[in-house]
Design a protein around this motif. Structure first.
Motif, PDB file in Angstrom:
ATOM      1  N   ARG A   1       0.818  -1.224   0.000  1.00 30.01           N
ATOM      2  CA  ARG A   1       0.000   0.000   0.000  1.00 30.01           C
ATOM      3  C   ARG A   1       0.849   1.270   0.000  1.00 30.01           C
ATOM      4  N   VAL A   2       2.081   1.149   0.492  1.00 33.86           N
ATOM      5  CA  VAL A   2       2.983   2.295   0.490  1.00 33.86           C
ATOM      6  C   VAL A   2       4.333   1.842  -0.052  1.00 33.86           C
ATOM      7  N   SER A   3       5.164   2.782  -0.452  1.00 34.04           N
ATOM      8  CA  SER A   3       6.493   2.437  -0.954  1.00 34.04           C
ATOM      9  C   SER A   3       7.372   1.985   0.215  1.00 34.04           C
ATOM     10  N   PRO A   4       8.419   1.190  -0.068  1.00 37.68           N
ATOM     11  CA  PRO A   4       9.336   0.772   0.994  1.00 37.68           C
ATOM     12  C   PRO A   4       9.936   1.960   1.735  1.00 37.68           C
ATOM     13  N   LEU A   5      10.158   3.061   1.029  1.00 41.26           N
ATOM     14  CA  LEU A   5      10.732   4.249   1.670  1.00 41.26           C
ATOM     15  C   LEU A   5       9.827   4.747   2.795  1.00 41.26           C
TER      16      LEU A   5
END
Length: 440
Positions: free
Chosen positions: A22-26
């Protein structure tokens, strides 16, 4: 809230976010540890120190990422890998099962230097185009390389054994000898897994595409550095041997450790650009073409540095290690080493390699001694149980290198590989008990 509980929750949230996609690894590796640090009562100044410490630990890896991705991108642009791919297809006759088996064998040989990073640098750029050509799942490539490399990583110079030997104050080579037969069995099991997964993959390809033979035009575009969307004008067939020598020289320097990996790839890029592309405009165009992938992965590695810096700096990792053994029922204490060994791969998601061997292992060993468990049995149980999962953990920088080279996602890698690796580690633990390496 105790540091161990807070650290555990933080890691679970990060892993859940990575798997969910759902979100970037960053985002996943920055926001949760920052919030956790403030909840634990640390100041903004402390957070800055944690970041600096974490950054120092990963900066060399981030630099290597940038120039490794650009270097292999240039090699791919010039057409270096195309003859290799065609030759491997000819040798394997496009047989999916054979390709899977060969992948394990290449990973086993490549890992003999003890460096997971160099193993991925050698295997993925060479094998990913072949997997794409045959429409094989690239996550299968990661699974097979990760498993084969992890088994070989039990060698004395691989890292984990050195850490255990330093804790036990014993000779690392003597510690390794009983593990050789476990490595042999492990490689055989990985080859069996490759055959099994190859059969499943062959059925999937036939069901999905109705055939097993594909032309170059059929190949889907890779998301990583080894792009199959080829601009024919970039090919340099007359320079293939020159490029091969450059690539082999860089890999030789990498394996020998004569120069830092980042510097080796930087020099490789500086040589490969003018050799293949004459004008400054052409040279910068190649750098710009691969810069997005390089900087994306570098930013993720730096984010992982913050994550590790916070977990180490706040003491969360040490607290997790110390508290993990305290929740065990007294009746099971005599089997503590086996239980921790069985949980070794899940621990890879919670603890860094240093935290596992320098924080958790001494605690388990001392508790085990009080119940008559030999220190070496504890060591072997924890090594065998944990090491197989090394390259499925988001805490291992080499895994992020593999993902960067292949353009794949950590969450999907975890979902595809985690339970296979966990199952393999449990089987190897049973084998070690049967062989008498681990005494119950």
């Amino acid at each position: 809230m105790s540091l161990s509980i807070l650290g555990f929750i933080t890691i679970i949230v990060i892993v859940a976010l990575l798997i969910s996609g759902r979100v970037s690894p960053l985002v996943a590796m920055v926001i949760p540890p920052v919030i956790a640090a403030f909840i634990a009562g640390f100041s903004a100044g402390d957070l800055g120190e944690f970041f600096t410490s974490g950054l120092n630990s990963v900066m060399s890896v981030a630099v290597m990422f940038i120039f490794a991705i650009i270097f292999f991108g240039i090699m791919q642009d010039s057409g270096l890998f195309e003859p290799l791919i065609n030759k491997m297809i000819a040798l394997t006759r496009g047989n999916v099962i054979t390709v899977a088996v060969v992948t394990v064998l290449i990973a086993v040989v490549a890992q003999l230097d003890g460096s997971g990073a160099s193993t991925f640098l050698i295997t993925i750029p060479a094998l990913l185009p072949l997997y794409l050509r045959l429409r094989m799942n690239p996550y299968l490539l990661l699974l097979l390389v990760a498993g084969g490399a992890a088994i070989v990583n039990m060698i004395p110079w691989g890292g984990p054994l050195g850490r255990v030997a330093s804790v036990l104050e014993t000779d690392v080579t003597e510690l390794w000898y009983p593990l050789i037969k476990i490595q042999v069995v492990g490689v055989i099991l990985m080859l069996a897994l490759a055959v099994f997964m190859g059969i499943l993959e062959k059925r999937r390809i036939l069901k999905t595409y109705g055939k097993l033979t594909f032309t170059d035009e059929d190949v889907p575009m890779a998301q990583g550095i080894v792009s199959t969307e080829v601009d024919k004008s970039l090919r340099r067939p007359k320079l293939i041997w020159v490029n091969a020598i450059i690539a082999l020289a860089v890999i030789a320097i990498l394996v020998s450790g004569v120069l830092p990996a980042g510097l080796a790839f930087l020099i490789g890029v500086a040589i490969a650009l003018p050799v293949n592309y004459r004008t400054p405009k052409e040279q910068m165009a190649r750098v710009q073409a691969h810069a997005p992938s390089a900087l994306t992965m570098a930013s993720i590695i730096i984010s992982a540095g913050l994550f590790l810096g916070v977990l180490n700096g706040t003491g969360m990792l040490t607290a997790i290690a110390n508290d993990a053994v305290k929740v065990l029922p007294t009746a099971l204490s005599s089997y503590l080493h086996i239980i921790i060994g069985v949980l070794g791969v899940p621990f890879d998601l919670l603890l860094s390699t240093d935290a596992y061997y320098f924080a958790l292992f001494p605690v388990v060993e001392q508790i085990g001694l009080s119940f008559g468990i030999d220190s070496f049995s504890t060591a072997y149980a924890m090594i065998i149980g944990n090491i197989v999962g090394t390259f499925v953990s988001p805490l291992a920088p080499a895994v992020w290198l593999a993902l960067g080279l292949s353009g794949l996602e950590m969450g999907k890698h975890l979902k595809f590989s985690f339970f296979w690796m966990w199952g393999l580690s449990i089987v190897l633990l049973i084998v070690a008990v049967l062989f008498g390496v681990i005494v119950v």
